[in-house]
Design an enzyme around this catalytic site. Structure first.
Site, mmCIF file in Angstrom:
data_model
loop_
_atom_site.group_PDB
_atom_site.id
_atom_site.type_symbol
_atom_site.label_atom_id
_atom_site.label_comp_id
_atom_site.label_asym_id
_atom_site.label_seq_id
_atom_site.Cartn_x
_atom_site.Cartn_y
_atom_site.Cartn_z
ATOM 1 N N SER A 254 18.565 69.232 10.845
ATOM 2 C CA SER A 254 17.101 69.658 10.885
ATOM 3 C C SER A 254 16.735 70.532 12.477
ATOM 4 O O SER A 254 17.690 71.368 12.397
ATOM 5 C CB SER A 254 16.269 68.538 10.708
ATOM 6 N N HIS A 395 15.849 64.791 2.700
ATOM 7 C CA HIS A 395 16.105 65.203 4.132
ATOM 8 C C HIS A 395 16.709 64.158 4.684
ATOM 9 O O HIS A 395 15.856 63.228 5.225
ATOM 10 C CB HIS A 395 14.749 65.803 4.459
HETATM 11 C C1 GCU Z 1 9.667 69.408 10.328
HETATM 12 C C2 GCU Z 1 9.783 70.965 10.643
HETATM 13 C C3 GCU Z 1 11.277 71.404 10.256
HETATM 14 C C4 GCU Z 1 12.279 70.646 11.037
HETATM 15 C C5 GCU Z 1 12.225 69.109 10.486
HETATM 16 C C6 GCU Z 1 13.034 68.146 11.286
HETATM 17 O O1 GCU Z 1 9.839 69.165 8.846
HETATM 18 O O2 GCU Z 1 8.904 71.473 9.702
HETATM 19 O O3 GCU Z 1 11.324 72.803 10.627
HETATM 20 O O4 GCU Z 1 13.709 71.123 10.686
HETATM 21 O O5 GCU Z 1 10.892 68.722 10.783
HETATM 22 O O6 GCU Z 1 13.723 68.490 12.354
HETATM 23 O O7 GCU Z 1 13.282 66.967 10.772
#
Ligand code: GCU
Length: 418
Positions: A254, A395
């Site tokens: 992420s 995710h």
């Molecule tokens: C949030 C953010 C993302 C990122 C994510 C993470 O959702 O909007 O851009 O990738 O956090 O780091 O888990």
């Protein structure tokens, strides 16, 4: 090595509003002045350096121009780790002058090996103490998210230990013959919208006394931390003789996936990159219409990028690049964009388009082996130099993901000889 950015900040690129709008992903083989890149040499000598400057200027901010010396101290070595399967080293890396933040690096190397082991270098969210339930790993005073298990007032507690063991599945990777080197992103910069802590007060990268519009944000700072770990692995060969510094793969999830792609794109010593579910600002198109937008990411995380990037909030089509150009800076090195079906926020389909748009650059190196023009079904690894993977689920980073990372590295590095 990182090309020094000295003087680049003075480069006068046009203001955001004066850049031409491109509705689709811009052709990566066309220079800012419209000239076409015709050869590998043109790409290497002119277009890639131009993209380095453009990404720093308009999006991530400039990396520091000065070289930083890294001094290492091995605080603890245990040759009998995981029941004798591995050697663990806890290392403190002092980067630059006294008073600058130190990196607490956790290195675990398989003992059963016939050659120096390839290594996964990862940057984690919640601390090394969260990656393994191991009382010898100090609960550093570092900042942690309150969302990290055991986090209280942004500090870790005993309850933090091992809370991300599954996400990192280190022992499984050791069993596959890979070493693992990990550090906590907050060692370099806490993930907060200010620049008074972490590494930032030690450098203004555009050379102004006040923070300038192209001074580096937090993602660039974290990537700089990855570069310092690479310095250590590549140069301290006495301590790291059990690790093959020509086979360093960076992994991040992420926001740390965005970081690992950035780090690898700017440092050729990194042989392979696996940005997992990196999404907007990483592997998803800034021009995308699914999931997170440029405006949304800048509003939620104003410190991740440089201030110049905010000028594209309502006009991402004016960016003189898109994220396929960052992926293309990896060429011809392998890069795997990994995703999850339910994680539409990271725009997995848009990432596949990004990969397609990268192909002309890999073609210059005779390395366009993507083959597929349609997204693969969940669970099927496209293991070319331009690699893609999507699995069912949400995710997260899982044991199953790590199996795929090892399969992908096996393909490109060769299976580690155990
Ligand atoms: C949030 C953010 C993302 C990122 C994510 C993470 O959702 O909007 O851009 O990738 O956090 O780091 O888990």
């Amino acid at each position: 090595m990182i090309a020094p950015s000295a003087g680049l900040a003075a480069e006068s690129f046009p203001p955001a509003n004066d850049l031409p709008a491109h509705k689709g992903l811009p052709d990566p083989l066309v220079m800012l002045d419209g000239e076409r890149v015709a050869s590998r040499a043109d790409w290497q000598e002119r277009r890639r350096p131009e993209l380095r400057k453009l990404f720093q200027h308009y999006m991530y901010g400039y990396f520091p121009a000065t070289e930083t010396r890294v001094a290492a101290h091995v605080d603890l070595e245990d040759e009998n780790y995981f029941g004798g399967k591995a050697t663990k080293r806890q290392v403190t890396l002092s980067c630059g002058k006294a008073g600058m933040p130190k990196i607490n690096l956790l290195v675990i190397v398989p003992n059963r090996r016939q050659e120096p082991a390839p290594v996964f270098l990862g940057i984690n969210f919640c601390g090394n103490f969260a990656v393994l339930d191991d009382k010898q790993i100090p609960l550093t005073g570092a900042w942690v998210y309150d969302s990290c298990a055991g986090g209280e007032n942004n500090r870790p507690t005993e309850a933090s230990r091992g809370s991300q063991a599954n996400d990192w599945s280190v022992e499984q990777t050791i069993d596959r013959g890979y070493a693992v080197a990990l550090f906590h992103a907050a060692d370099i910069d806490p993930d907060k919208p200010d620049f008074t802590d972490g590494i930032h007060p030690h450098f203004t990268t555009t050379g102004q006394s006040e923070r300038g519009d192209s001074d580096w944000g937090t993602l660039a700072a974290w990537a700089w931390g990855i570069h310092r770990v690479v310095d250590y692995l590549a140069t301290d060969r006495d301590t790291n003789k059990d690790i093959d510094a020509r086979r360093i793969a960076v992994v991040g999830h992420s926001r740390k996936g965005k970081t690992s792609l950035l780090a690898a794109a700017f440092d050729d010593r990194i042989a392979l990159a696996i940005p997992l579910q990196a999404g907007c600002g990483g592997t998803a198109p800034s021009r995308g219409t699914v999931g997170e937008s440029v405006k949304r990411i800048n509003d939620s995380f104003p410190h991740w990028f440089c201030d110049e990037f905010k000028k594209f909030n309502d006009q991402p089509e004016r960016l003189p690049f898109d994220q396929h150009c960052l992926v293309a800076m990896m060429a011809p090195r392998p890069v795997l964009l990994a995703n999850a079906v339910e994680d539409t926020w990271a725009n997995p389909a848009g990432q596949f388009e990004v990969l397609q748009a990268t192909r002309p650059v890999y073609k210059l190196y005779d390395a366009d082996d993507l083959g597929e023009t349609k997204m693969p079904p969940p669970g099927k690894l496209i293991d070319g130099k331009l690699g893609y993977y999507i699995r069912d689920g949400e995710h997260s980073m899982t044991r199953g993901d790590w199996k795929v990372f090892c399969d992908y590295a096996d393909k490109h590095f060769g299976k580690p000889k155990q």
